[in-house]
Scaffold this motif. Structure first.
Motif, PDB file in Angstrom:
ATOM      1  N   UNK A  20       6.109  -4.760 112.836  1.00  0.00           N
ATOM      2  CA  UNK A  20       7.004  -4.319 113.909  1.00  0.00           C
ATOM      3  C   UNK A  20       8.178  -5.682 114.348  1.00  0.00           C
ATOM      4  N   UNK A  21       8.978  -5.175 115.098  1.00  0.00           N
ATOM      5  CA  UNK A  21      10.014  -6.068 115.668  1.00  0.00           C
ATOM      6  C   UNK A  21       9.519  -5.951 117.141  1.00  0.00           C
ATOM      7  N   UNK A  22       9.434  -7.108 117.752  1.00  0.00           N
ATOM      8  CA  UNK A  22       8.928  -7.088 119.386  1.00  0.00           C
ATOM      9  C   UNK A  22      10.121  -6.363 120.356  1.00  0.00           C
ATOM     10  N   UNK A  23      11.365  -6.828 119.637  1.00  0.00           N
ATOM     11  CA  UNK A  23      12.454  -6.125 120.498  1.00  0.00           C
ATOM     12  C   UNK A  23      12.664  -4.829 120.490  1.00  0.00           C
ATOM     13  N   UNK A  24      12.245  -3.914 119.743  1.00  0.00           N
ATOM     14  CA  UNK A  24      12.046  -2.488 119.765  1.00  0.00           C
ATOM     15  C   UNK A  24      10.888  -1.810 119.550  1.00  0.00           C
ATOM     16  N   UNK A 179       9.063   4.343 116.157  1.00  0.00           N
ATOM     17  CA  UNK A 179       8.084   3.461 115.502  1.00  0.00           C
ATOM     18  C   UNK A 179       6.982   3.457 116.363  1.00  0.00           C
ATOM     19  N   UNK A 180       6.779   4.112 117.676  1.00  0.00           N
ATOM     20  CA  UNK A 180       5.564   4.048 118.406  1.00  0.00           C
ATOM     21  C   UNK A 180       4.454   4.755 117.880  1.00  0.00           C
ATOM     22  N   UNK A 181       4.783   6.255 117.057  1.00  0.00           N
ATOM     23  CA  UNK A 181       3.487   6.776 116.550  1.00  0.00           C
ATOM     24  C   UNK A 181       3.013   6.049 115.185  1.00  0.00           C
ATOM     25  N   UNK A 182       3.876   5.281 114.487  1.00  0.00           N
ATOM     26  CA  UNK A 182       3.370   4.532 113.518  1.00  0.00           C
ATOM     27  C   UNK A 182       2.474   3.323 113.864  1.00  0.00           C
ATOM     28  N   UNK A 183       2.967   2.659 115.219  1.00  0.00           N
ATOM     29  CA  UNK A 183       1.965   1.592 115.501  1.00  0.00           C
ATOM     30  C   UNK A 183       0.670   2.258 115.907  1.00  0.00           C
TER      31      UNK A 183
END
Length: 194
Positions: A20-24, A179-183
């Motif tokens: 992931x990217x920390x910014x988003x 992206x949250x569910x993917x993490x």
């Protein structure tokens, strides 16, 4: 096993950070409970975490029934199978563990009283966060707070929780809520593969 699970959690977090990217992407690391385990007082620096504590000069030992110094385990449990493993009911005191191989797979850490397995603890658990809205993960909160905070940060409950300034509530390819569910899935998947 608990220490091995800690390493696997670290690996899962590393994988999530690399994906992931920390910014988003908001990443939160927490637990649902602690355990009835503690690190006993005054082990020497560099003492093995699974090892023993015994320092005669500093008074870090237990005296047996014959007033002889003997060690105690660095890690101890409030309850669990370690009581029967270490307590000699014939003399009413702890067995001398100094000659035990604490690295053996059969070795069991000391516990205050016997249960077939140790229990969960009742203490607060830590939560660590990095990424957008990570500043909301500070202090002490009720357990349900994290779910509401994630919904707010991801802007998935805009109708009742609003959204952070500048967030897009739907349709953006790089929005946090996509992206949250993917993490979360990635961390759970990594933990299950361990």
């Amino acid at each position: 096993m608990a220490l091995e699970e800690t390493i696997e959690l670290e690996n899962a977090v590393k994988a999530a950070l690399e994906m992931t990217e920390r910014e988003d992407t908001l990443i939160i690391v927490t637990a649902d409970h602690g355990h009835a385990v503690t690190m006993s007082g005054y082990p020497e620096r560099g003492n093995p975490i699974l090892g023993f504590v015994k320092n005669i000069e500093r008074g870090n030992f237990v005296n047996n029934t014959e007033n002889q110094a003997q060690p105690y385990t660095t890690i101890g449990y409030a309850n669990g199978p370690g009581f029967d493993f270490h307590f000699d009911k014939n003399i009413g005191f702890w067995k001398d563990i100094e000659a035990e191989d604490y690295m053996s797979n059969d070795f069991v850490q000391m516990s205050t009283f016997y249960l077939d397995s140790e229990t969960h603890g009742g203490e607060d658990v830590s939560a660590y966060a990095i990424g957008p809205q990570a500043h909301l993960v500070t202090g002490v909160h009720e357990q349900s707070y994290l779910a509401h905070m994630v919904a707010y940060a991801a802007c998935v409950r805009k109708d009742t929780l609003s959204c952070p300034a500048g967030m897009i509530s739907s349709g953006a390819k790089n929005s946090l809520h996509l992206q949250l569910p993917m993490i979360v899935f990635g961390i759970v998947l990594a933990a299950r593969q361990a």
